[in-house]
Motif scaffolding. Structure first.
Motif, mmCIF file in Angstrom:
data_model
loop_
_atom_site.group_PDB
_atom_site.id
_atom_site.type_symbol
_atom_site.label_atom_id
_atom_site.label_comp_id
_atom_site.label_asym_id
_atom_site.label_seq_id
_atom_site.Cartn_x
_atom_site.Cartn_y
_atom_site.Cartn_z
ATOM 1 N N PRO A 21 11.805 24.390 -21.056
ATOM 2 C CA PRO A 21 10.483 24.987 -21.280
ATOM 3 C C PRO A 21 9.385 24.255 -20.495
ATOM 4 O O PRO A 21 9.307 23.033 -20.506
ATOM 5 N N GLY A 22 8.591 25.047 -19.797
ATOM 6 C CA GLY A 22 7.507 24.491 -18.995
ATOM 7 C C GLY A 22 7.923 24.068 -17.600
ATOM 8 O O GLY A 22 7.082 23.741 -16.764
ATOM 9 N N HIS A 23 9.247 24.071 -17.332
ATOM 10 C CA HIS A 23 9.745 23.626 -16.027
ATOM 11 C C HIS A 23 10.731 24.604 -15.403
ATOM 12 O O HIS A 23 11.127 24.419 -14.251
ATOM 13 N N GLY A 24 11.167 25.607 -16.153
ATOM 14 C CA GLY A 24 12.119 26.579 -15.634
ATOM 15 C C GLY A 24 13.537 26.045 -15.605
ATOM 16 O O GLY A 24 13.896 25.130 -16.349
ATOM 17 N N LYS A 25 14.356 26.611 -14.722
ATOM 18 C CA LYS A 25 15.756 26.203 -14.582
ATOM 19 C C LYS A 25 15.814 24.877 -13.827
ATOM 20 O O LYS A 25 15.262 24.748 -12.742
ATOM 21 N N THR A 51 11.601 17.075 -23.883
ATOM 22 C CA THR A 51 11.793 18.504 -23.653
ATOM 23 C C THR A 51 13.170 18.761 -23.046
ATOM 24 O O THR A 51 13.875 19.693 -23.446
ATOM 25 N N VAL A 52 13.577 17.907 -22.098
ATOM 26 C CA VAL A 52 14.909 18.036 -21.501
ATOM 27 C C VAL A 52 15.979 17.802 -22.564
ATOM 28 O O VAL A 52 16.937 18.578 -22.668
ATOM 29 N N THR A 53 15.834 16.751 -23.348
ATOM 30 C CA THR A 53 16.824 16.446 -24.393
ATOM 31 C C THR A 53 16.987 17.625 -25.338
ATOM 32 O O THR A 53 18.120 18.040 -25.643
ATOM 33 N N LYS A 54 15.884 18.181 -25.813
ATOM 34 C CA LYS A 54 15.954 19.328 -26.737
ATOM 35 C C LYS A 54 16.621 20.523 -26.075
ATOM 36 O O LYS A 54 17.430 21.215 -26.697
ATOM 37 N N ALA A 55 16.292 20.774 -24.804
ATOM 38 C CA ALA A 55 16.875 21.916 -24.091
ATOM 39 C C ALA A 55 18.377 21.736 -23.906
ATOM 40 O O ALA A 55 19.152 22.676 -24.114
ATOM 41 N N VAL A 56 18.799 20.538 -23.521
ATOM 42 C CA VAL A 56 20.237 20.290 -23.340
ATOM 43 C C VAL A 56 20.958 20.466 -24.671
ATOM 44 O O VAL A 56 22.010 21.116 -24.735
ATOM 45 N N LYS A 57 20.411 19.884 -25.735
ATOM 46 C CA LYS A 57 21.061 19.999 -27.047
ATOM 47 C C LYS A 57 21.205 21.455 -27.478
ATOM 48 O O LYS A 57 22.198 21.830 -28.111
ATOM 49 N N ALA A 58 20.234 22.295 -27.139
ATOM 50 C CA ALA A 58 20.262 23.697 -27.541
ATOM 51 C C ALA A 58 21.177 24.549 -26.659
ATOM 52 O O ALA A 58 21.679 25.577 -27.110
ATOM 53 N N GLN A 59 21.398 24.125 -25.411
ATOM 54 C CA GLN A 59 22.082 24.979 -24.453
ATOM 55 C C GLN A 59 23.440 24.473 -23.971
ATOM 56 O O GLN A 59 24.148 25.183 -23.263
ATOM 57 N N PHE A 60 23.814 23.264 -24.352
ATOM 58 C CA PHE A 60 25.039 22.682 -23.816
ATOM 59 C C PHE A 60 25.784 21.920 -24.911
ATOM 60 O O PHE A 60 25.191 21.109 -25.607
ATOM 61 N N LYS A 61 27.062 22.203 -25.046
ATOM 62 C CA LYS A 61 27.868 21.495 -26.045
ATOM 63 C C LYS A 61 28.560 20.319 -25.369
ATOM 64 O O LYS A 61 29.258 20.473 -24.381
#
Length: 183
Positions: A5-9, A47-57
């Motif tokens: 979020p806020g940075h895209g892919k 933000t990166v940590t939260k995104a990884v936790k939500a999108q990657f197992k």
């Protein structure tokens, strides 16, 4: 590839060195790890940590208890071998900033750089903390296997300072001297 979020892919590397970390170049987040405000780096890493936790197992080959992302290490992007230190900041747990380049983080970063062919065995690399300027060195000393994964054994060195002592006293008549269990 993680949607941050806020940075895209954003391409994020995940590596293990005693804990799992996400690695991302500050440039990919619109920052400079050497000059940005610490708060901005912490916010971006979180933000990166939260995104990884939500999108990657994350899976660990030997222990499911270790299969979690401990934090994000934002780097200067200088992953190829150089005599000059590469700089990073480690944001872990509850937005804590390590004062050092981080032993387990350096271990994971060495393993990642070796895996990418950017370091050779016994090639020492220096890592500098953007928070304090402290430096650790590390090197991959031999190849190994962890489950079905190719791995390396890494040696890390740095300087620590003695900060204090603790002393515990157990009295013979203490009914809880051996501890207790909460259920």
């Amino acid at each position: 590839m993680i949607d941050v979020p806020g940075h895209g892919k954003v391409v994020v590397d995940i590596a293990y060195g005693g804990a799992f970390y996400a690695f991302v170049s500050a440039e990919k987040l619109g920052l400079d790890v050497c000059s940005a405000k610490t708060r901005d780096l912490v916010d971006a890493a979180s933000t990166v940590t939260k995104a990884v936790k939500a999108q990657f197992k994350i899976n660990h080959p030997d222990s499911e208890d270790l299969a979690f992302l401990y934090g994000t290490i934002i780097t200067d992007g200088k992953d190829a071998y150089s005599e000059e230190p590469t700089t990073n900041i480690c944001v872990f747990a509850d937005e804590q900033v390590d004062r050092s380049p981080t032993g387990s983080g350096v271990t994971a970063r060495i393993a990642l750089q070796y895996h990418k062919g950017l370091l050779e065995l016994n090639q020492t690399r220096a890592f500098k903390s953007s928070a304090t300027g402290s430096v650790f060195t590390g090197k991959a000393v031999r190849e190994a296997k962890c489950g079905d994964f190719q791995a390396v054994i890494v040696e890390v060195s740095g300087q620590a300072h003695y900060t204090g002592t603790a002393s515990f006293t157990v009295e013979d008549d203490d009914p809880l001297r051996d501890g207790f269990l909460l259920k």
